[in-house]
Design a protein around this motif. Structure first.
Motif, short mmCIF file in Angstrom:
data_model
loop_
_atom_site.label_atom_id
_atom_site.label_comp_id
_atom_site.label_asym_id
_atom_site.label_seq_id
_atom_site.Cartn_x
_atom_site.Cartn_y
_atom_site.Cartn_z
N SER A 1 4.98 -4.92 -13.81
CA SER A 1 4.34 -4.20 -12.71
C SER A 1 3.27 -5.04 -12.03
O SER A 1 2.59 -5.84 -12.68
CB SER A 1 3.67 -2.92 -13.21
OG SER A 1 4.59 -2.09 -13.87
N LEU A 2 3.13 -4.84 -10.73
CA LEU A 2 2.01 -5.38 -9.98
C LEU A 2 1.02 -4.24 -9.78
O LEU A 2 1.41 -3.07 -9.76
CB LEU A 2 2.46 -5.87 -8.60
CG LEU A 2 2.91 -7.33 -8.48
CD1 LEU A 2 4.06 -7.62 -9.42
CD2 LEU A 2 3.27 -7.64 -7.07
N PHE A 3 -0.25 -4.59 -9.65
CA PHE A 3 -1.30 -3.60 -9.47
C PHE A 3 -2.07 -3.94 -8.21
O PHE A 3 -2.51 -5.08 -8.05
CB PHE A 3 -2.25 -3.60 -10.68
CG PHE A 3 -1.58 -3.17 -11.96
CD1 PHE A 3 -1.70 -1.88 -12.41
CD2 PHE A 3 -0.84 -4.07 -12.69
CE1 PHE A 3 -1.08 -1.48 -13.58
CE2 PHE A 3 -0.21 -3.70 -13.87
CZ PHE A 3 -0.33 -2.40 -14.32
N LEU A 4 -2.23 -2.98 -7.35
CA LEU A 4 -3.01 -3.14 -6.14
C LEU A 4 -4.28 -2.31 -6.29
O LEU A 4 -4.22 -1.09 -6.45
CB LEU A 4 -2.21 -2.65 -4.92
CG LEU A 4 -2.97 -2.61 -3.59
CD1 LEU A 4 -3.43 -4.00 -3.16
CD2 LEU A 4 -2.12 -1.97 -2.50
N PHE A 5 -5.42 -2.99 -6.29
CA PHE A 5 -6.71 -2.31 -6.40
C PHE A 5 -7.49 -2.52 -5.11
O PHE A 5 -7.65 -3.64 -4.65
CB PHE A 5 -7.53 -2.87 -7.57
CG PHE A 5 -6.93 -2.56 -8.91
CD1 PHE A 5 -7.07 -1.30 -9.47
CD2 PHE A 5 -6.23 -3.52 -9.62
CE1 PHE A 5 -6.54 -1.01 -10.71
CE2 PHE A 5 -5.69 -3.25 -10.85
CZ PHE A 5 -5.83 -1.98 -11.40
N THR A 6 -7.96 -1.42 -4.53
CA THR A 6 -8.80 -1.50 -3.34
C THR A 6 -10.28 -1.30 -3.69
O THR A 6 -11.15 -1.52 -2.87
CB THR A 6 -8.38 -0.46 -2.29
OG1 THR A 6 -8.42 0.83 -2.88
CG2 THR A 6 -6.98 -0.76 -1.77
N ARG B 1 -2.79 1.20 -7.38
CA ARG B 1 -1.38 1.46 -7.13
C ARG B 1 -0.58 0.59 -8.09
O ARG B 1 -0.79 -0.62 -8.16
CB ARG B 1 -1.06 1.14 -5.67
CG ARG B 1 0.30 1.60 -5.23
CD ARG B 1 0.40 1.62 -3.72
NE ARG B 1 -0.23 2.77 -3.12
CZ ARG B 1 0.31 3.98 -3.06
NH1 ARG B 1 1.49 4.21 -3.57
NH2 ARG B 1 -0.32 4.96 -2.47
N VAL B 2 0.33 1.20 -8.85
CA VAL B 2 1.19 0.50 -9.80
C VAL B 2 2.58 0.39 -9.18
O VAL B 2 3.19 1.40 -8.84
CB VAL B 2 1.26 1.25 -11.15
CG1 VAL B 2 2.09 0.47 -12.16
CG2 VAL B 2 -0.15 1.51 -11.69
N ILE B 3 3.05 -0.86 -9.04
CA ILE B 3 4.28 -1.11 -8.30
C ILE B 3 5.25 -1.89 -9.19
O ILE B 3 4.88 -2.95 -9.71
CB ILE B 3 3.98 -1.94 -7.03
CG1 ILE B 3 2.93 -1.20 -6.18
CG2 ILE B 3 5.23 -2.23 -6.24
CD1 ILE B 3 2.00 -2.10 -5.44
N SER C 1 0.78 -1.24 0.00
CA SER C 1 0.00 0.00 0.00
C SER C 1 0.82 1.29 0.00
O SER C 1 0.26 2.36 -0.26
CB SER C 1 -0.97 0.01 1.18
OG SER C 1 -0.25 0.08 2.40
N THR C 2 2.10 1.21 0.25
CA THR C 2 2.93 2.42 0.25
C THR C 2 3.93 2.43 -0.90
O THR C 2 4.68 3.40 -1.06
CB THR C 2 3.70 2.57 1.57
OG1 THR C 2 4.54 1.42 1.74
CG2 THR C 2 2.75 2.68 2.75
N LEU C 3 3.96 1.37 -1.70
CA LEU C 3 4.92 1.28 -2.79
C LEU C 3 4.33 1.80 -4.10
O LEU C 3 3.12 1.88 -4.26
CB LEU C 3 5.37 -0.18 -2.99
CG LEU C 3 6.01 -0.88 -1.80
CD1 LEU C 3 6.38 -2.30 -2.17
CD2 LEU C 3 7.23 -0.12 -1.31
N ILE D 1 -13.86 -9.97 -11.92
CA ILE D 1 -13.13 -9.87 -10.67
C ILE D 1 -13.45 -8.53 -10.02
O ILE D 1 -13.54 -7.51 -10.70
CB ILE D 1 -11.60 -9.98 -10.91
CG1 ILE D 1 -11.26 -11.28 -11.64
CG2 ILE D 1 -10.84 -9.90 -9.61
CD1 ILE D 1 -9.81 -11.41 -12.04
N HIS D 2 -13.57 -8.55 -8.72
CA HIS D 2 -13.87 -7.33 -7.96
C HIS D 2 -12.75 -7.08 -6.96
O HIS D 2 -12.22 -8.01 -6.36
CB HIS D 2 -15.20 -7.49 -7.21
CG HIS D 2 -16.29 -8.02 -8.08
ND1 HIS D 2 -16.96 -7.25 -9.00
CD2 HIS D 2 -16.81 -9.27 -8.22
CE1 HIS D 2 -17.85 -7.98 -9.63
NE2 HIS D 2 -17.77 -9.22 -9.18
N ALA D 3 -12.40 -5.80 -6.81
CA ALA D 3 -11.40 -5.43 -5.81
C ALA D 3 -11.98 -5.66 -4.43
O ALA D 3 -13.20 -5.72 -4.28
CB ALA D 3 -11.01 -3.97 -6.01
N PRO D 4 -11.16 -5.84 -3.43
CA PRO D 4 -9.71 -5.66 -3.42
C PRO D 4 -8.99 -6.85 -4.04
O PRO D 4 -9.42 -8.00 -3.91
CB PRO D 4 -9.38 -5.56 -1.92
CG PRO D 4 -10.47 -6.31 -1.24
CD PRO D 4 -11.70 -6.15 -2.09
#
Length: 195
Positions: free
Chosen positions: A31-36, A83-85, A8-10, A54-57
């Motif tokens: 890249s990894l993607f974090l979806f909330t 968030r794109v990491i 969550s901070t990257l 698919i539904h977040a998170p």
């Protein structure tokens, strides 16, 4: 949850619009993607088949970044932020914080999604495919279902001929098994296991 907190901070936050394609690997970039928040369809790159909704998170891109092959991508179904990491940064953090077990658990969920899909579509009749997709569609919230054309939903997820889908839906309507109005699934009364 542990992986989401760690990621969550990257990286950086990016906005995705409806129908934006989200690829974990592009040229030399992973890249990894974090979806909330947000709703997405998972699409097979080779032919555009919708594998799943698919539904977040959720975290997307781990498998593709570990074993790049460009086999599938996400398509945003609504405006959302994620968030794109960079994958190298995420993988380094997984090692540093001993999170690879959590990664394995996350990847097992994706394996279950693909297995579920295969059970419903491989080695079964066209009727069984349509039946399974009707049951899946019926699980969506009524307000979401109201915006989904039944035949399109089934065709995107099975690649059956439109005429085959319409013939089966017509029989189910005439038999009073399903209620469809203006192409929208209103409800299912009972679906026979066999056609």
């Amino acid at each position: 949850m542990e992986l989401q907190d760690a990621l969550s901070t990257l990286g950086s936050v990016q906005t995705f619009h409806v129908q934006d394609e989200i690829h974990a690997t592009r040229e030399n970039e992973k890249s990894l993607f974090l979806f909330t928040e947000g709703n997405f369809t998972c699409i097979r790159a080779s032919d555009g088949l919708v594998i799943s909704s698919i539904h977040a998170p959720m975290i997307y891109g781990i498998a593709e970044c570990l074993r790049p092959r460009g086999g599938w991508f996400l398509k945003a179904q609504e405006l959302c932020q994620g968030r794109v990491i960079p994958a190298s940064q995420a993988f380094e953090m997984f090692t540093e914080k001993q999170l690879w077990q959590s990664v394995a658990i996350t990847l097992s969920w994706y394996i279950q999604v693909v297995t579920y899909r295969e059970e419903h579509l491989i080695g079964v009749t066209a009727y069984v495919m349509v039946r399974n997709k009707l049951l899946e569609l019926n699980l969506l919230a009524p307000e979401t279902r109201a915006n989904v054309n039944v035949a399109d939903y089934i065709q995107e997820r099975t690649q059956l001929a439109h005429s085959t889908i319409m013939a089966i839906l017509g029989e189910l309507r005439r038999g009073d098994y399903v209620e469809i109005k203006r192409g929208r699934l209103m409800g299912i009364k009972h679906l026979p296991k066999e056609y």
